[in-house]
Design a protein around this motif. Sequence first.
Motif, PDB file in Angstrom:
ATOM      1  N   THR A 110      15.794   5.461  12.965  1.00  0.00           N
ATOM      2  CA  THR A 110      15.918   6.829  13.471  1.00  0.00           C
ATOM      3  C   THR A 110      17.312   7.077  14.027  1.00  0.00           C
ATOM      4  OG1 THR A 110      13.556   6.923  13.969  1.00  0.00           O
ATOM      5  CG2 THR A 110      14.961   8.524  15.092  1.00  0.00           C
ATOM      6  N   VAL A 111      17.832   6.128  14.764  1.00  0.00           N
ATOM      7  CA  VAL A 111      19.192   6.259  15.293  1.00  0.00           C
ATOM      8  C   VAL A 111      20.179   6.410  14.140  1.00  0.00           C
ATOM      9  CG1 VAL A 111      21.036   5.061  16.545  1.00  0.00           C
ATOM     10  CG2 VAL A 111      18.709   5.083  17.472  1.00  0.00           C
ATOM     11  N   LEU A 112      20.026   5.581  13.121  1.00  0.00           N
ATOM     12  CA  LEU A 112      20.900   5.657  11.947  1.00  0.00           C
ATOM     13  C   LEU A 112      20.750   7.007  11.238  1.00  0.00           C
ATOM     14  CD1 LEU A 112      22.918   4.053  10.205  1.00  0.00           C
ATOM     15  CD2 LEU A 112      20.963   3.112   8.973  1.00  0.00           C
ATOM     16  N   SER A 113      19.544   7.494  11.118  1.00  0.00           N
ATOM     17  CA  SER A 113      19.270   8.772  10.446  1.00  0.00           C
ATOM     18  C   SER A 113      19.802   9.963  11.224  1.00  0.00           C
ATOM     19  CB  SER A 113      17.767   8.954  10.244  1.00  0.00           C
ATOM     20  OG  SER A 113      17.228   7.920   9.489  1.00  0.00           O
ATOM     21  N   SER A 114      19.894   9.823  12.530  1.00  0.00           N
ATOM     22  CA  SER A 114      20.293  10.959  13.371  1.00  0.00           C
ATOM     23  C   SER A 114      21.724  11.411  13.086  1.00  0.00           C
ATOM     24  CB  SER A 114      20.120  10.626  14.853  1.00  0.00           C
ATOM     25  OG  SER A 114      21.049   9.629  15.255  1.00  0.00           O
ATOM     26  N   ASP A 115      22.537  10.565  12.451  1.00  0.00           N
ATOM     27  CA  ASP A 115      23.879  11.009  12.053  1.00  0.00           C
ATOM     28  C   ASP A 115      23.793  12.150  11.048  1.00  0.00           C
ATOM     29  OD1 ASP A 115      24.995   9.056  13.650  1.00  0.00           O
ATOM     30  OD2 ASP A 115      25.294   7.623  12.014  1.00  0.00           O
ATOM     31  N   GLN A 116      22.793  12.093  10.159  1.00  0.00           N
ATOM     32  CA  GLN A 116      22.624  13.128   9.141  1.00  0.00           C
ATOM     33  C   GLN A 116      21.645  14.215   9.567  1.00  0.00           C
ATOM     34  OE1 GLN A 116      22.232  11.595   5.029  1.00  0.00           O
ATOM     35  NE2 GLN A 116      22.454   9.585   5.999  1.00  0.00           N
TER      36      GLN A 116
ATOM     37  N   LYS B 236      21.193   3.305  23.640  1.00  0.00           N
ATOM     38  CA  LYS B 236      21.696   4.639  24.025  1.00  0.00           C
ATOM     39  C   LYS B 236      21.049   5.720  23.163  1.00  0.00           C
ATOM     40  CE  LYS B 236      26.165   2.926  25.744  1.00  0.00           C
ATOM     41  NZ  LYS B 236      25.566   1.846  26.414  1.00  0.00           N
ATOM     42  N   ALA B 237      19.735   5.609  23.013  1.00  0.00           N
ATOM     43  CA  ALA B 237      18.994   6.523  22.141  1.00  0.00           C
ATOM     44  C   ALA B 237      17.994   7.368  22.916  1.00  0.00           C
ATOM     45  CB  ALA B 237      18.286   5.722  21.058  1.00  0.00           C
ATOM     46  N   GLU B 238      18.185   7.532  24.221  1.00  0.00           N
ATOM     47  CA  GLU B 238      17.233   8.278  25.046  1.00  0.00           C
ATOM     48  C   GLU B 238      17.075   9.729  24.605  1.00  0.00           C
ATOM     49  OE1 GLU B 238      19.866   6.450  26.136  1.00  0.00           O
ATOM     50  OE2 GLU B 238      19.543   5.784  28.187  1.00  0.00           O
TER      51      GLU B 238
ATOM     52  N   ASP C  22      11.175  -1.434   2.059  1.00  0.00           N
ATOM     53  CA  ASP C  22      11.281  -2.822   2.489  1.00  0.00           C
ATOM     54  C   ASP C  22      11.283  -2.840   4.024  1.00  0.00           C
ATOM     55  OD1 ASP C  22      12.277  -5.328   3.352  1.00  0.00           O
ATOM     56  OD2 ASP C  22      13.596  -5.528   1.620  1.00  0.00           O
ATOM     57  N   PRO C  23      10.367  -3.587   4.649  1.00  0.00           N
ATOM     58  CA  PRO C  23      10.288  -3.560   6.115  1.00  0.00           C
ATOM     59  C   PRO C  23      11.514  -4.139   6.813  1.00  0.00           C
ATOM     60  CG  PRO C  23       8.864  -5.277   5.237  1.00  0.00           C
ATOM     61  CD  PRO C  23       9.381  -4.490   4.067  1.00  0.00           C
ATOM     62  N   ASN C  24      12.326  -4.904   6.095  1.00  0.00           N
ATOM     63  CA  ASN C  24      13.500  -5.526   6.708  1.00  0.00           C
ATOM     64  C   ASN C  24      14.799  -4.792   6.421  1.00  0.00           C
ATOM     65  OD1 ASN C  24      12.020  -7.796   7.781  1.00  0.00           O
ATOM     66  ND2 ASN C  24      11.784  -8.424   5.645  1.00  0.00           N
ATOM     67  N   ASP C  25      14.711  -3.671   5.717  1.00  0.00           N
ATOM     68  CA  ASP C  25      15.907  -2.937   5.316  1.00  0.00           C
ATOM     69  C   ASP C  25      16.003  -1.630   6.104  1.00  0.00           C
ATOM     70  OD1 ASP C  25      17.933  -1.514   4.030  1.00  0.00           O
ATOM     71  OD2 ASP C  25      17.350  -2.230   2.030  1.00  0.00           O
ATOM     72  N   ILE C  26      16.713  -1.690   7.228  1.00  0.00           N
ATOM     73  CA  ILE C  26      16.848  -0.526   8.121  1.00  0.00           C
ATOM     74  C   ILE C  26      17.488   0.645   7.380  1.00  0.00           C
ATOM     75  CG2 ILE C  26      17.896   0.340  10.261  1.00  0.00           C
ATOM     76  CD1 ILE C  26      15.615  -1.722  10.653  1.00  0.00           C
ATOM     77  N   LYS C  27      18.472   0.371   6.547  1.00  0.00           N
ATOM     78  CA  LYS C  27      19.141   1.443   5.786  1.00  0.00           C
ATOM     79  C   LYS C  27      18.157   2.129   4.842  1.00  0.00           C
ATOM     80  CE  LYS C  27      23.156   3.192   4.117  1.00  0.00           C
ATOM     81  NZ  LYS C  27      23.315   4.536   4.597  1.00  0.00           N
ATOM     82  N   GLN C  28      17.290   1.364   4.188  1.00  0.00           N
ATOM     83  CA  GLN C  28      16.303   1.949   3.288  1.00  0.00           C
ATOM     84  C   GLN C  28      15.291   2.794   4.064  1.00  0.00           C
ATOM     85  OE1 GLN C  28      13.502  -0.644   1.174  1.00  0.00           O
ATOM     86  NE2 GLN C  28      14.091   0.401  -0.724  1.00  0.00           N
ATOM     87  N   ILE C  29      14.872   2.321   5.226  1.00  0.00           N
ATOM     88  CA  ILE C  29      13.956   3.092   6.071  1.00  0.00           C
ATOM     89  C   ILE C  29      14.643   4.386   6.504  1.00  0.00           C
ATOM     90  CG2 ILE C  29      12.628   3.125   8.219  1.00  0.00           C
ATOM     91  CD1 ILE C  29      12.494  -0.010   7.942  1.00  0.00           C
ATOM     92  N   SER C  30      15.891   4.278   6.927  1.00  0.00           N
ATOM     93  CA  SER C  30      16.666   5.450   7.339  1.00  0.00           C
ATOM     94  C   SER C  30      16.809   6.445   6.187  1.00  0.00           C
ATOM     95  CB  SER C  30      18.052   5.013   7.827  1.00  0.00           C
ATOM     96  OG  SER C  30      18.871   6.124   8.054  1.00  0.00           O
TER      97      SER C  30
ATOM     98  N   LYS D  48      13.985  13.595  16.121  1.00  0.00           N
ATOM     99  CA  LYS D  48      13.367  12.992  17.311  1.00  0.00           C
ATOM    100  C   LYS D  48      12.298  12.014  16.849  1.00  0.00           C
ATOM    101  CE  LYS D  48      15.496  15.762  20.203  1.00  0.00           C
ATOM    102  NZ  LYS D  48      16.841  15.367  20.477  1.00  0.00           N
ATOM    103  N   LEU D  49      12.171  10.923  17.572  1.00  0.00           N
ATOM    104  CA  LEU D  49      11.135   9.938  17.311  1.00  0.00           C
ATOM    105  C   LEU D  49      10.265   9.825  18.550  1.00  0.00           C
ATOM    106  CD1 LEU D  49       9.864   7.557  15.663  1.00  0.00           C
ATOM    107  CD2 LEU D  49      11.546   6.074  16.799  1.00  0.00           C
ATOM    108  N   LEU D  50       8.963   9.974  18.362  1.00  0.00           N
ATOM    109  CA  LEU D  50       7.995   9.741  19.431  1.00  0.00           C
ATOM    110  C   LEU D  50       7.232   8.477  19.085  1.00  0.00           C
ATOM    111  CD1 LEU D  50       6.501  13.319  19.870  1.00  0.00           C
ATOM    112  CD2 LEU D  50       8.175  12.194  21.320  1.00  0.00           C
ATOM    113  N   ILE D  51       7.187   7.548  20.011  1.00  0.00           N
ATOM    114  CA  ILE D  51       6.431   6.319  19.801  1.00  0.00           C
ATOM    115  C   ILE D  51       5.178   6.436  20.647  1.00  0.00           C
ATOM    116  CG2 ILE D  51       6.411   3.815  20.039  1.00  0.00           C
ATOM    117  CD1 ILE D  51       9.473   3.913  19.750  1.00  0.00           C
ATOM    118  N   VAL D  52       4.057   6.676  19.975  1.00  0.00           N
ATOM    119  CA  VAL D  52       2.794   6.848  20.693  1.00  0.00           C
ATOM    120  C   VAL D  52       1.911   5.631  20.520  1.00  0.00           C
ATOM    121  CG1 VAL D  52       2.837   9.373  20.572  1.00  0.00           C
ATOM    122  CG2 VAL D  52       1.706   8.082  18.781  1.00  0.00           C
TER     123      VAL D  52
END
Length: 160
Positions: free
Chosen positions: A7-13, A38-40, A106-114, A18-22
């Motif tokens: 989500t932090v990576l995606s927020s550039d674009q 620093k993602a508050e 892929d669960p280990n690929d943050i860029k792919q998730i983003s 916003k991400l809610l973790i429930v």
Amino acid sequence: YRAIEATVLSSDQLPDLKLLIVGSNNTKEVEEYIKNKKAEDIVSVPGRIDDINDWYSKADLLVVPTQSESFGLVFLEAMGHGVPVIGTTGVPESVIPNEDVGYRVDPNDIKQISNAIVKSHTRKWEAQIIQRHARSFSWDKQISKYIDFYREALRIEQAE
């Protein structure tokens, strides 16, 4: 913490992302991680909630990048509300069978998730298609499948 990182990576674009973790029990640990990243402004943790249906009805997307899921009920619950999903290759393919309902990454690929998050927010989803897929897992449909299976098994046994 993959959802936070993606989500932090995606927020550039997607500056309004916003991400809610429930549902998390260890909110202090998660909040500390968010603070260190620093993602508050992007991520919040309401913690345990009473009515998940209320949250699903407000969601644009469900992101659960777990290593594996035995079934994936959380995805079907979200899809039941017309919410597209991002799961991983550890989620049964029958739960997320195609890009009409969401993405498997892929669960280990943050860029792919983003990338899947960005792609999800920049396309038009058909809530009816997503809901129809979720309904295909209803108890009535599953019971019918079991009945058909047993009828076929009995037919084969009687034929032998």
